[in-house]
Scaffold this active site. Structure first.
Site, PDB file in Angstrom:
ATOM      1  CG  ASP A 183      -0.296  -0.429   2.495  1.00  0.00           C
ATOM      2  OD1 ASP A 183       0.930  -0.290   2.591  1.00  0.00           O
ATOM      3  OD2 ASP A 183      -1.007  -0.898   3.397  1.00  0.00           O
ATOM      4  CG  ASN A 211      -8.878  -1.492  11.895  1.00  0.00           C
ATOM      5  OD1 ASN A 211      -7.955  -2.187  11.452  1.00  0.00           O
ATOM      6  ND2 ASN A 211      -9.346  -0.437  11.252  1.00  0.00           N
ATOM      7  CG  HIS A 258      -5.955  -2.353   8.771  1.00  0.00           C
ATOM      8  ND1 HIS A 258      -6.016  -0.998   9.011  1.00  0.00           N
ATOM      9  CD2 HIS A 258      -4.674  -2.697   9.043  1.00  0.00           C
ATOM     10  CE1 HIS A 258      -4.840  -0.560   9.399  1.00  0.00           C
ATOM     11  NE2 HIS A 258      -4.012  -1.565   9.430  1.00  0.00           N
ATOM     12  CD  GLU A 316      -8.797   0.904   7.675  1.00  0.00           C
ATOM     13  OE1 GLU A 316      -8.700  -0.068   8.448  1.00  0.00           O
ATOM     14  OE2 GLU A 316      -8.223   1.984   7.871  1.00  0.00           O
TER      15      GLU A 316
HETATM   16  P1  PGA Z   1       2.095  -1.560  12.526  1.00  0.00           P
HETATM   17  O1  PGA Z   1       0.934  -1.501  11.462  1.00  0.00           O
HETATM   18  O2  PGA Z   1       3.043  -2.616  12.059  1.00  0.00           O
HETATM   19  O3  PGA Z   1       2.748  -0.210  12.502  1.00  0.00           O
HETATM   20  O4  PGA Z   1       1.479  -1.880  13.842  1.00  0.00           O
HETATM   21  C1  PGA Z   1       0.398  -2.691  10.999  1.00  0.00           C
HETATM   22  C2  PGA Z   1      -0.837  -2.414  10.170  1.00  0.00           C
HETATM   23  O5  PGA Z   1      -1.541  -1.439  10.445  1.00  0.00           O
HETATM   24  O6  PGA Z   1      -1.110  -3.202   9.256  1.00  0.00           O
END
Ligand code: PGA
Length: 247
Positions: free
Chosen positions: A67, A136, A138, A143
């Site tokens: 992404d 959450n 995702h 999302e």
């Molecule tokens: P993070 O993000 O590794 O910074 O916790 C992971 C994500 O949101 O997929």
């Protein structure tokens, strides 16, 4: 699904990098799907060590990032291009022309998303996709509510994700609100998936993803549909799991 529980983030990095390195050694022109965020950093650190100390060769490796934020130029220090250069690409012998990160400044975002999918297809698909998980649930920026068949596209980030990303910016106003993300359908087409999770704040999402129903309310639960998934999880993030997995 294989679940490897580890004590430390460094152990997670070693386990994950060893799996990636095995794939790279077995297949020239290995196609590696990459993720940003804090979680995979120990994996990239270990890949750099394997390159420097054991000669792991990136010269023919191709990469596709999951992404990218809309509106941030690749030179912005919080852009995912910049992150990948700093955390991995600048420290290994990869040809940057073989590395791909969705371009959040593309004039024709929809066309860019289609081209991104076609580029993945043209190289024969992703061999191994690195994934983190949002608190959450995702995966990439898919999302909750994202279709399990979704493809690469632009979408609005939820407030929870914007809040989580705000730690990288001076003020909440600077945090990108939209992003380009590979879809869940795109991710599920990779040959193998490597999910990493660390920290107690991910425990609920990890439990829902691995033990809950496959549902758009937890996009990472779609991983249950893939035949070759390895989850490497520190004990704090795995604390809610009750099922016995192969390890
Ligand atoms: P993070 O993000 O590794 O910074 O916790 C992971 C994500 O949101 O997929």
């Amino acid at each position: 699904m294989r679940v490897i529980r580890v004590a430390t983030e460094a152990d997670m990095g070693k386990e994950g990098a060893a799996i990636i390195a095995d794939g790279m050694r077995m297949k020239p022109h290995f196609v590696l799907g990459l993720a940003t965020g804090s979680t995979p950093v120990p994996v990239y650190k270990e890949l750099i060590r394997l390159h420097k100390e054991e000669g792991l060769d990136f010269s023919t490796t191709l990469t596709f990032n999951l992404d990218g934020s809309i509106g941030l130029p690749p030179t912005h220090e919080q852009s995912y291009r910049c992150f990948m250069n700093t955390e991995l690409f600048d420290s290994v012998n990869i040809n940057k022309a073989n590395t791909h990160v969705p371009d959040g400044l593309a004039e024709d975002i929809e066309g860019h998303c289609l081209t991104y999918e076609m580029m993945i297809e043209d190289v024969g698909g992703i061999d191994c996709q690195v994934l983190g998980i949002g608190r959450n649930g995702h995966i990439a920026f898919n999302e909750p509510g994202s279709s399990l068949a979704s493809r690469t596209r632009a979408l609005d980030l939820t407030q929870d994700t914007i809040d989580a990303n705000s730690r990288f910016f001076d003020s909440i106003d600077e945090v990108p609100k939209r992003a380009i993300t590979m879809g869940i359908g795109t991710i599920l087409e990779a040959g193998s998936l490597l999910l990493f999770a660390t920290g107690a704040s991910k425990a609920t999402a990890v439990k829902a993803a691995l033990e809950g129903p496959v549902s758009v309310s937890c996009p990472a639960s779609a991983l249950q549909l893939h035949p070759d998934v390895t989850c490497i999880i520190t004990e704090d993030a795995a604390s809610g799991l009750t099922l016995n997995f192969r390890s």
